[in-house]
Motif scaffolding. Sequence first.
Motif, PDB file in Angstrom:
ATOM      1  N   GLU A  60       3.682 -18.158 -15.262  1.00 45.62           N
ATOM      2  CA  GLU A  60       2.764 -17.771 -16.336  1.00 45.62           C
ATOM      3  C   GLU A  60       1.339 -17.609 -15.795  1.00 45.62           C
ATOM      4  O   GLU A  60       0.617 -16.690 -16.185  1.00 45.62           O
ATOM      5  CB  GLU A  60       2.788 -18.819 -17.454  1.00 45.62           C
ATOM      6  CG  GLU A  60       4.116 -18.960 -18.179  1.00 45.62           C
ATOM      7  CD  GLU A  60       4.428 -17.748 -19.050  1.00 45.62           C
ATOM      8  OE1 GLU A  60       3.482 -17.134 -19.580  1.00 45.62           O
ATOM      9  OE2 GLU A  60       5.624 -17.435 -19.199  1.00 45.62           O
ATOM     10  N   ARG A 111       4.699 -12.807 -22.137  1.00 42.79           N
ATOM     11  CA  ARG A 111       4.694 -11.985 -20.931  1.00 42.79           C
ATOM     12  C   ARG A 111       5.481 -10.699 -21.159  1.00 42.79           C
ATOM     13  O   ARG A 111       6.494 -10.680 -21.845  1.00 42.79           O
ATOM     14  CB  ARG A 111       5.320 -12.755 -19.769  1.00 42.79           C
ATOM     15  CG  ARG A 111       4.420 -13.810 -19.174  1.00 42.79           C
ATOM     16  CD  ARG A 111       5.168 -14.786 -18.300  1.00 42.79           C
ATOM     17  NE  ARG A 111       5.938 -14.123 -17.259  1.00 42.79           N
ATOM     18  CZ  ARG A 111       6.882 -14.721 -16.540  1.00 42.79           C
ATOM     19  NH1 ARG A 111       7.179 -15.988 -16.772  1.00 42.79           N
ATOM     20  NH2 ARG A 111       7.518 -14.066 -15.595  1.00 42.79           N
ATOM     21  N   TYR A 166       0.955 -14.401 -14.009  1.00 38.53           N
ATOM     22  CA  TYR A 166       0.895 -13.251 -14.910  1.00 38.53           C
ATOM     23  C   TYR A 166      -0.441 -13.169 -15.646  1.00 38.53           C
ATOM     24  O   TYR A 166      -1.094 -12.125 -15.663  1.00 38.53           O
ATOM     25  CB  TYR A 166       2.041 -13.310 -15.929  1.00 38.53           C
ATOM     26  CG  TYR A 166       2.004 -12.182 -16.927  1.00 38.53           C
ATOM     27  CD1 TYR A 166       2.467 -10.910 -16.578  1.00 38.53           C
ATOM     28  CD2 TYR A 166       1.482 -12.357 -18.206  1.00 38.53           C
ATOM     29  CE1 TYR A 166       2.418  -9.862 -17.486  1.00 38.53           C
ATOM     30  CE2 TYR A 166       1.428 -11.316 -19.116  1.00 38.53           C
ATOM     31  CZ  TYR A 166       1.895 -10.067 -18.755  1.00 38.53           C
ATOM     32  OH  TYR A 166       1.844  -9.020 -19.643  1.00 38.53           O
TER      33      TYR A 166
END
Length: 885
Positions: free
Chosen positions: A525, A27, A528
């Motif tokens: 996660e 990320r 994202y």
Amino acid sequence: MSRYSAAEIEPKWQQAWDDARVFKATRSDDKPKYYVLEMFPYPSGRIHIGHVRNYTMGDVIARYKIATGHNVLHPMGFDAFGMPAENAAMASGGHPKTWTYDNIDTMVSQMKPLGFGLDWSRMFATCDPEYYGQQQALFIDFLEKGLVYRKNAVVNWDPVDMTVLANEQVIDGKGWRSGAEVERRELTQWFFRISDFSEELLDALDNLDNWPAKVKLMQANWIGKSRGLQFSFSLVDGLHGHDRIEVYTTRPDTLMGASFVGISPDHPLARQLERDDEKVAAFCAEARKGGTTAEAIEKAEKLGYDTGLRVRHPFDTAWELPVYIANFILMDYGTGAIFGCPAHDQRDHDFCVKYDLPIIDTFLPVTGDHDIQAEPFVPPKSEKVRWTRAFGWAEDATGDQAVDAAIAFCEENGVGQGVTKFRLRDWGLSRQRYWGCPIPVVHCDACGVVPEKKENLPVELPDDVSFDQPGNPLDRHPTWRDVPCPSCGKPAKRETDTMDTFVDSSWYFARFTAPHAETPTDMAEAEYWMNVDQYIGGIEHAILHLLYSRFFARAMHICGHLPAKSKEPFDALFTQGMVTHAIYQTRDAKGRPVYHYPEDIVEYSLEGKQFAFLKDDVATLKTEKNGLVDTRDAASMFVRWQGLTPDRKVQIIPSAKMSKSKNNVVDPVQIIEQYGADTARWFVLSDSPPERDVEWTAAGAEAAAKHLARVHRIASEIAASDAAPNDADTGLLREMHKTIHDVTGGVDSFGFNAAIARLYAFTNTLAKSTAGAGARKQAAKTLAQLMAPMTPHLSEELWQMLGGTGLVAQADWPQPDPAMLVDDTVTLPIQINGKRRAEISVPRDMDKAEVEKAALAQDAVIRALDGAQPKKVIVVPGRIVNVVV
């Protein structure tokens, strides 16, 4: 000058990418994210060129997006459960687990030399306990939310393999593996409530702007929204509480053509009748042996049993219709009962002819006539027809208009109710086999069905099983099956059914965002990385896999495992064409086909036609008569080919889908060893638009290899050049910027073949250019960058050779200079008395008077004037010059 050697440079640059962690996805708030995913493979043992094409497309996009400043997630995994592994274990005496993981190792070893920019640290197989344990956690969450349930259902049962078969596994009424006659059996099964989402799944298709229209249409047809009439036929004589037969029909406009009422062998009325009548029971038992697929029902002979019962027509109580039990009616669809209208339905027509039932027309062509007794008249609903037995609507109307009118008429007269229904049925996920994800519930006599505690997950498959007898090994494994109840602690039994493998592939895209999380997803996660920005796969998955994945994404959102934006998980979908290859076939002594691998064949071409020999036969001919046979002479070889016996005479079936059963697969390892990975990648992208099929040919691969070697040679020459700058520099750089523009557009639009065609053209321009060393080096470096997504290894080599900094895989994508996209000169046609006679190239901003002077100086104009002055000269700037003599 250095020589291009793919065998030397490709491993070197793969190691460099690994060392630099180029494709490791983490990320980052500094870059926009981009998630590209190809449908993951089944570990069948080896990949072929068809796989290479699919993964290369995804790799081009991933590398391009890295170059354009994106943070890219590009993972790989394996869809690893399923019957093929069990079948292999049965055949070899081995274990599905060993077979599967050995195949995964083989396929990874084939993929890595192809240089795919994958984040291998995220790799998993769906048979990993860490993966299917989280799938079991999802199942428990779905159960808690009411998204999964258990009920009795009629299924396809293979009595030899002793397992439920999906509709797709029933071929001509027989089990796809055992060949046994499939039976319809009622079993208690687990189901996902996908039908509750029918309307939502259908409506949301309108917002999938970056999906192929044909895929959306296929899904819409599968969901199958329809408006029809629900009503009842009343029985003339009731039977043990059955006084009505309820029917749903999408063609209430044809009720006046009804000849009979049919019910499924599994209809409650049929069940009642078979308890009291041996003949009915025998008919129903035989009918249940048929398959449940639409194809199987269509092909099967239409059989019925006259129950002796009669029902009253809803429009005329004096009109009675016979009630048949029919083998082509399924309890799963509608109400399990139909009315037959033979005049306008082929199946009903066949049935009525067989059982001598009346055939009554309700409509005919607007013009002309039609013999309803000979064949049914079945026009599309949108076509206007002439109604012969209408009630309440115009005599000439389309079927759609008539259906609406019929529903309105029936509602007004209390006959029935207009309702909307969907073809989509709940998803049965129970499978009676070992190699699948165990369903995490326990059956307790005291507590009923109890979900396993999450802290006890994964419920792992036992390794000590045998396949020496049919059926599910889990049923006969007491130490795994017999467990204490998670609720009360009393003796209980595990569920021995495992999940349909479609479950495994319905959420893997979400797991890739956090493959090592201790919950199904890590929401941070998932927030994202989701959605998948570009999904790539075959059209064969257009319906079930994609539909199930769309359902799963919604269910995961309801359970808190995906954000709301991910209810549609794939923002863009691309369905690639297949890679095809000729099939090479001879015949054995019994006339059966024998298939040969491409590497065992030598092809010849004569007058545009192909013929082939087994390679061993060519080798034999070379030594015939002390080597006097010239095997390079196609004409003489064709004469010899004509005289071969069937077991040696090779027949060529062109452009067939690659299939291991036909031996027409091309092993990419052999291509890499012969030409290199970049050649394979370049060829599968260059020869056809990616949505179309492409035929793999040895000649095409060789041509691709020669081109890449030429690019290397040109770059080597340029790297060694010290030519001074000159007037040709600007022209070369202008062409370079145009190439950047065109290739960028090609990659952005999945026009990889168009992008490669432009690169071919630019390579030719570069090879012929007389520009100075600086301009040629700049152009060659740009060529390396533009080729990098397609031929990453060669591009790295060229980049280094030409003085590029770092890795080309991490270099910024070149940007075209808008000023360089506009030509400084323009070519104007010159017309004399309205006919084109010449053309002239002039600066784009040249004054009209100067253009006129230049035009009049052209030889063709001078000859036409013959010493006289022109009557008129008209200059249209940037367009044309007209000379009137």
